[in-house]
Structures are given as C-alpha cells and as structure tokens.
Design a protein around this motif. Structure first.
Motif, short mmCIF file in Angstrom:
data_model
loop_
_atom_site.label_atom_id
_atom_site.label_comp_id
_atom_site.label_asym_id
_atom_site.label_seq_id
_atom_site.Cartn_x
_atom_site.Cartn_y
_atom_site.Cartn_z
N UNK A 183 47.19 31.84 49.92
CA UNK A 183 47.14 33.27 50.21
C UNK A 183 45.68 33.71 50.22
N UNK A 184 45.25 34.32 51.32
CA UNK A 184 43.93 34.93 51.42
C UNK A 184 44.11 36.44 51.24
N UNK A 185 43.34 37.02 50.33
CA UNK A 185 43.44 38.47 50.09
C UNK A 185 42.07 39.04 49.80
N UNK A 186 41.29 39.24 50.85
CA UNK A 186 39.96 39.80 50.66
C UNK A 186 39.07 38.86 49.89
N UNK A 187 38.71 39.22 48.67
CA UNK A 187 37.79 38.43 47.86
C UNK A 187 38.48 37.32 47.08
N UNK A 218 36.40 33.36 48.14
CA UNK A 218 36.17 32.67 49.42
C UNK A 218 34.80 31.99 49.49
N UNK A 219 33.81 32.49 48.76
CA UNK A 219 32.48 31.88 48.77
C UNK A 219 32.26 30.92 47.60
N UNK A 237 32.84 42.37 40.09
CA UNK A 237 31.40 42.11 40.06
C UNK A 237 31.07 40.75 40.66
N UNK A 238 31.75 40.44 41.79
CA UNK A 238 31.48 39.21 42.55
C UNK A 238 31.82 37.93 41.80
N UNK A 239 32.71 38.02 40.82
CA UNK A 239 33.10 36.80 40.13
C UNK A 239 34.50 36.98 39.56
N UNK A 240 35.15 35.82 39.33
CA UNK A 240 36.46 35.83 38.71
C UNK A 240 36.32 35.97 37.19
N UNK A 241 37.20 36.79 36.62
CA UNK A 241 37.16 36.98 35.19
C UNK A 241 37.90 35.88 34.44
N UNK A 242 38.17 36.15 33.19
CA UNK A 242 38.90 35.22 32.34
C UNK A 242 40.38 35.53 32.39
N UNK A 243 41.25 34.53 32.50
CA UNK A 243 42.70 34.79 32.51
C UNK A 243 43.12 35.57 31.27
N UNK A 244 44.02 36.53 31.48
CA UNK A 244 44.50 37.37 30.38
C UNK A 244 46.02 37.40 30.40
#
Length: 329
Positions: A183-187, A218-219, A237-244
């Motif tokens: 699944x592609x969804x924007x960022x 995607x990058x 903020x251009x990054x993936x956070x920590x799973x919650x």
C-alpha cells in the motif's frame, strides 16, 4: 512501473488543472493569465494529460457547464489539448459573460467545498463524505473505505499494489507468499503478505489489527518499522516514529459506524467531522485547536458532534449546509 511518487505527481497535476479550469473560464481572464497557463502546460507532460482529464470530467457532469458548452459558449481548440481560446471581454454578450462568471464561481466553490472530488473522480474505488463502503479487490482481499476516501489498485501479474489517494482504509489481505501486498499512501509505504491493518493517509499512520506489516517511507525503504497486533506507527517530521500500543475499540470504531475520541484535540475532531458530510469544517480561532473533546458519536451524525462541542467547550458554530461550518468563540 507506476510508483507512489508518480501517483502523487498525477494527483497534484489534477488539482492544478482544476484551478486553471476555473481561472480560464472567467471571461475577464487576462492575457497574462493565459500566458501563465501556457507556461504551466509546457512545464510537464503530465499537465497536458491532467487538463484534458479535467475538461472531460466537467463536460460529463449534468451541470450548467455542459449546457453552456453545447450552446457555443465554449469552443474546443483544434489541438488535442483543450486550451480555451482567448476571449475579448468587450465582445462578450452580457448574458454569456454573466453565465461564465457564475460558472467559474460555482466551479471554484464546488471544488473548495469538496476538495476530494478530483481524487474520487479518477480513482478505481471511492466514497463520498459520510459514506463507508466495502470493496473486494481483484485478489480477493477486502478494503473498507471510510468517508471521503479514494484508492487505485493494480493486481496484474505478480503485483498486488494499492495506492491510497486520500482518506482512510482498512484492509483484510488474502495471504499469498509469492505476491506481497503493498500500500502506497503519500509518505508511507506498507508491505504485507496476509494480515488486517488500517492506513490513514491524512494522519500518515498505519495501525495493525492482527498479523505483521513492514512500514517505511518512500525515500527510506531501508529504514522500516515492523508492526504487529494492536500497534500503530506515525510518519512525522520526515521520519517514522516508534510503534505504540493502541486501544482496539477506539482505533477501529469508524468501521462500526462510530467515532470515539478520548481527550482528542479539536483539530483531530475536525478531521473526523470532514469525513462525515460534504463541506469544510473550519476553526476560526486557532487557540481552540488544542482544546480537547471526549465522547462516543455516530459517524453519520455531524450535528450531534457539533452540539457536543457547543455544550462541552462553550464554542459557537455557524453552518451553511453542504458548504462550510465555522467553529469559533
């Protein structure tokens, strides 16, 4: 091969083409505006395709635009791309000038009050605000679309790719080890083989009900986050956070026709309100955005949520049905 970036570029081109459609149908459009349009048209090959699609889309609507076109107000250019001919304001009859102005204004309001119309018009499956829909994909997987959601799917050959153009969708994926489901969804990009999970493009979040998924940007495909049952991750903020960990009943309440909020900021509540009915919901006083609300509401009853805001937060609302609702003190 179509990528998530390609789909984002196409949607951006369609939005820009819609804006040009409105501006060029103003009989008082200046030569400077038309030159700017030609510059935009030549800047990217996708712009020509987008303007063609928008003109065809509006031409198919059973609206005054189609009737005006049939009357001769609009003349197609001989070139394959329908560029409007320059019109001299002094030579336009009063009735046609007035009709054209009203058309341009109506088109602008129509797109403003329902910005998802372009995404939905060119999607494989979509829902209007206030609508939820179950969609069986070609591979047998199930997609449940929340209000104002649109997606495209490509299940040809060894591919299983879904592009979420807007909104929120829950997927129950048929297991197939030979064909991963993407699944592609924007960022956000999500890769699974068989599981149940939700993707919210607007909030840039992925939530897993059961199974295991790999989430990346995607990058930054090499920097992925693995999620399992009842976990969520957000792209901020251009990054993936920590799973919650998430509360199951609250996270997927919309699939049961409910909206459950627990000390949710008003800015988040407004996003839910926008999914419930056509028209924008706007917070006039920015200081209100962090004010919180708790409660359980029916997802098809925007009025009840607004009443709760008035009673609980002491705010006032002003609504023009189907166009806009203002929230202010």
């Amino acid at each position: 091969m179509t990528t998530a970036s390609d789909n984002d570029d196409r949607q951006r081109a369609l939005h820009e083409a819609t804006e040009w459609f409105v501006r060029l149908n103003n009989p008082l459009a200046s030569n400077e505006t038309r030159r700017a349009y030609q510059t935009w048209l030549a800047a990217n090959a996708a712009h020509a395709e987008a303007i063609q699609a928008v003109w065809e889309f509006w031409g198919e609507l059973d609206q005054p635009a189609a009737r005006l076109a049939a009357s001769g107000w609009h003349r197609e250019a001989p070139a394959p791309i329908p560029t409007p001919r320059p019109r001299q304001p002094a030579k336009i009859g009063g009735k046609f000038a007035a009709a054209a102005t009203v058309l341009a204004l109506a088109a602008a309001i129509f797109v403003w009050r329902d910005p998802g119309i372009i995404d939905r018009a060119f999607a494989d499956a979509a829902t209007r605000p206030g609508e939820r829909r179950d969609v069986r994909l070609a591979d047998g997987s199930l997609a449940v679309l929340d209000g104002d959601t649109a997606l495209n799917s490509d299940m040809a050959g060894g591919r299983r790719v879904v592009t979420l153009l807007r909104g929120r969708a829950w997927f129950d994926v048929v297991a197939d080890a030979a064909r991963p489901f993407t699944v592609h969804a924007g960022q956000v990009d999500v890769l699974v083989r068989g599981t149940a999970f939700e993707v919210d493009r607007d909030a840039a979040t992925v939530t897993v009900e059961h199974g295991r998924v790999a989430v990346s940007g995607p990058q930054t495909a090499d920097l992925q986050v693995d999620l399992t049952d009842w976990q969520r991750v957000a792209f901020q903020n251009d990054r993936l956070g920590t799973p919650a960990a998430i509360e199951p009943d609250q996270a997927f309440a919309w699939r049961r026709g409910l909206i459950i909020v627990d000390r949710a900021p008003l800015s988040q509540v407004v996003k839910e309100l926008d999914k419930m009915a056509a028209g924008h919901v706007l917070i006039v006083d920015r200081q209100l955005e962090r004010t919180t609300l708790s409660g359980t509401f029916r997802a098809d009853d925007q009025d009840t949520v607004l009443e709760a805001l008035r009673a609980t937060l002491g705010v006032r609302t002003l609504s023009v049905p189907g166009v806009a609702t203002l929230i202010y003190r």
